[in-house]
Design an enzyme around this catalytic site. Structure first.
Site, PDB file in Angstrom:
ATOM      1  N   SER A 126       3.983  -1.927  10.369  1.00 40.82           N
ATOM      2  CA  SER A 126       5.438  -1.965  10.590  1.00 40.82           C
ATOM      3  C   SER A 126       6.064  -3.311  10.220  1.00 40.82           C
ATOM      4  O   SER A 126       6.992  -3.775  10.883  1.00 40.82           O
ATOM      5  CB  SER A 126       5.773  -1.585  12.045  1.00 40.82           C
ATOM      6  OG  SER A 126       5.328  -0.271  12.319  1.00 40.82           O
ATOM      7  N   HIS A 171      -9.400   1.130   5.525  1.00 38.96           N
ATOM      8  CA  HIS A 171      -8.103   1.411   6.162  1.00 38.96           C
ATOM      9  C   HIS A 171      -8.311   2.405   7.309  1.00 38.96           C
ATOM     10  O   HIS A 171      -9.121   3.328   7.204  1.00 38.96           O
ATOM     11  CB  HIS A 171      -7.127   1.979   5.125  1.00 38.96           C
ATOM     12  CG  HIS A 171      -5.714   1.966   5.610  1.00 38.96           C
ATOM     13  ND1 HIS A 171      -5.247   2.873   6.524  1.00 38.96           N
ATOM     14  CD2 HIS A 171      -4.680   1.130   5.330  1.00 38.96           C
ATOM     15  CE1 HIS A 171      -3.973   2.592   6.782  1.00 38.96           C
ATOM     16  NE2 HIS A 171      -3.616   1.543   6.069  1.00 38.96           N
ATOM     17  N   GLU A 206      -4.952  -4.657  10.894  1.00 35.39           N
ATOM     18  CA  GLU A 206      -3.942  -3.607  11.016  1.00 35.39           C
ATOM     19  C   GLU A 206      -4.204  -2.802  12.292  1.00 35.39           C
ATOM     20  O   GLU A 206      -4.987  -1.838  12.266  1.00 35.39           O
ATOM     21  CB  GLU A 206      -4.000  -2.662   9.812  1.00 35.39           C
ATOM     22  CG  GLU A 206      -3.660  -3.315   8.499  1.00 35.39           C
ATOM     23  CD  GLU A 206      -3.123  -2.298   7.496  1.00 35.39           C
ATOM     24  OE1 GLU A 206      -2.077  -2.575   6.906  1.00 35.39           O
ATOM     25  OE2 GLU A 206      -3.725  -1.226   7.333  1.00 35.39           O
ATOM     26  N   GLU A 223      -6.634   4.836   8.255  1.00 36.13           N
ATOM     27  CA  GLU A 223      -6.411   6.241   7.893  1.00 36.13           C
ATOM     28  C   GLU A 223      -7.677   6.853   7.301  1.00 36.13           C
ATOM     29  O   GLU A 223      -7.997   8.018   7.558  1.00 36.13           O
ATOM     30  CB  GLU A 223      -5.216   6.342   6.931  1.00 36.13           C
ATOM     31  CG  GLU A 223      -3.905   6.113   7.672  1.00 36.13           C
ATOM     32  CD  GLU A 223      -2.786   5.534   6.831  1.00 36.13           C
ATOM     33  OE1 GLU A 223      -2.865   5.540   5.594  1.00 36.13           O
ATOM     34  OE2 GLU A 223      -1.807   5.054   7.437  1.00 36.13           O
ATOM     35  N   GLY A 256       2.983   2.411  10.900  1.00 33.10           N
ATOM     36  CA  GLY A 256       3.960   3.488  10.740  1.00 33.10           C
ATOM     37  C   GLY A 256       4.730   3.837  12.002  1.00 33.10           C
ATOM     38  O   GLY A 256       5.385   4.866  12.063  1.00 33.10           O
ATOM     39  N   LYS A 288       0.108   4.252  -0.260  1.00 35.56           N
ATOM     40  CA  LYS A 288      -0.540   5.431   0.336  1.00 35.56           C
ATOM     41  C   LYS A 288      -0.355   6.640  -0.580  1.00 35.56           C
ATOM     42  O   LYS A 288      -0.319   6.473  -1.807  1.00 35.56           O
ATOM     43  CB  LYS A 288      -0.019   5.648   1.764  1.00 35.56           C
ATOM     44  CG  LYS A 288      -0.170   4.378   2.625  1.00 35.56           C
ATOM     45  CD  LYS A 288       0.061   4.586   4.092  1.00 35.56           C
ATOM     46  CE  LYS A 288      -0.125   3.253   4.823  1.00 35.56           C
ATOM     47  NZ  LYS A 288       0.038   3.372   6.269  1.00 35.56           N
ATOM     48  N   ASN A 324       0.873  -1.180   0.000  1.00 35.31           N
ATOM     49  CA  ASN A 324       0.000   0.000   0.000  1.00 35.31           C
ATOM     50  C   ASN A 324       0.910   1.230   0.000  1.00 35.31           C
ATOM     51  O   ASN A 324       1.506   1.554   1.024  1.00 35.31           O
ATOM     52  CB  ASN A 324      -0.891  -0.028   1.254  1.00 35.31           C
ATOM     53  CG  ASN A 324      -1.708   1.246   1.412  1.00 35.31           C
ATOM     54  OD1 ASN A 324      -1.770   2.076   0.511  1.00 35.31           O
ATOM     55  ND2 ASN A 324      -2.339   1.397   2.579  1.00 35.31           N
TER      56      ASN A 324
HETATM   57  P1  13P Z   1       3.355   0.524   7.699  1.00 36.51           P
HETATM   58  O1  13P Z   1       3.841  -0.764   7.075  1.00 36.51           O
HETATM   59  O2  13P Z   1       4.058   1.723   7.191  1.00 36.51           O
HETATM   60  O3  13P Z   1       3.287   0.441   9.178  1.00 36.51           O
HETATM   61  O4  13P Z   1       1.824   0.715   7.187  1.00 36.51           O
HETATM   62  C1  13P Z   1       0.943  -0.336   7.294  1.00 36.51           C
HETATM   63  C2  13P Z   1      -0.292   0.024   6.550  1.00 36.51           C
HETATM   64  O5  13P Z   1      -1.026   0.900   6.937  1.00 36.51           O
HETATM   65  C3  13P Z   1      -0.579  -0.729   5.311  1.00 36.51           C
HETATM   66  O6  13P Z   1      -1.866  -0.500   4.850  1.00 36.51           O
END
Ligand code: 13P
Length: 253
Positions: free
Chosen positions: A211, A96, A166, A98, A172, A11, A9
């Site tokens: 992560s 997600h 997640e 976010e 992150g 983003k 992903n």
């Molecule tokens: P990270 O791997 O940067 O922690 O992000 C995970 C994520 O949100 C994947 O959709």
């Protein structure tokens, strides 16, 4: 080889031209490494879909979008419909954290997206995950199970679905959930899905995200209910993403 799914992903990173370069680098590294049996999906920003699809053509690596709007067409300025996405992509990330946090997406709205994706022939990657507060309160399992069941509430079956756990506190942060916690959460989610749809749902891929890197992926995919990973930051480097695919595939071989 047991089934393994690794999804990147990206983003809101890359431009159409840098996305093409990154996709081509990943394609070349995976071709060299010969890991084409694993399902690998790249989810670039929508504006880079065409350039990434072009770079991946014939590679066996699939393409996904990061979002859709749950309507076929119409007056929804700035949005992309499942039917539009389906011309260039096979998968879509839905729910997600976010989008839930930054754009106020409710479980009900996520459920509409999952149904709209399925109807258009896009495979939904349904994300669920608890905050640190919810984990500390001891209600994480109930919380993510509810998110999952709301997300699939408009589906008749689980065909094509992918589930991604997640935890918000692991995204992150550099602090991945432990394999033990992840195993427990994904087993809980699989159980909830089977209760809803029956035994056919047992084979739905259940992924972990938060992560993930080339080191911690090994112990994660050793767990029986972790079928792969959804990768954020580490998917923006061809080297680290290819290493994750390679290391996971070695364990699952
Ligand atoms: P990270 O791997 O940067 O922690 O992000 C995970 C994520 O949100 C994947 O959709």
């Amino acid at each position: 080889m047991s089934s393994l799914t690794i999804i990147g992903n990206w983003k809101m990173n890359t431009t159409p031209s840098t996305a093409r370069i990154l996709a081509a680098e990943i394609r070349d590294r995976l071709r060299t490494d010969g890991e084409t049996d694993t399902l690998v999906v790249l989810c670039p920003p929508a504006i880079a879909l065409e350039s990434v699809s072009g770079a991946l053509n014939g590679s066996g690596i699939a393409v996904g979008v990061q979002n859709i709007y749950p309507s076929t067409s119409g007056a929804f300025t700035g949005e992309v419909s499942p039917q539009m996405a389906r011309e260039l992509a096979e998968f879509v990330i839905v729910g997600h954290s976010e989008r839930r946090e930054l754009f106020g997406e409710s479980d009900e709205f996520v459920g509409r997206k999952v149904a709209a994706a399925s109807e258009a022939g896009l495979r939904p990657i349904l994300c669920v995950g608890e905050s640190l507060d919810i984990r500390r309160s001891g209600h994480a399992e109930r919380f993510v199970s509810d998110q999952l069941l709301e997300g699939v509430s408009r589906l008749d079956n689980a065909s094509g679905l992918i589930v991604a756990y997640e935890p918000v506190w692991a995204i992150g942060t550099g602090e991945s959930a432990t394999p033990e916690i992840t195993q427990m959460m994904l087993a809980t989610l699989r159980h909830a899905l089977v209760s809803r749809f029956g035994e056919q749902a047992a084979s739905v891929p259940h992924l972990y995200g938060g992560s993930v890197n080339a080191d911690n992926i090994r112990d994660l995919v050793r767990q029986p209910d972790i079928d792969g990973a959804l990768i954020g930051g580490a998917s923006l480097s061809a080297e680290s993403f290819a290493a994750i695919v390679k290391n996971a595939a070695e364990i699952c071989a």
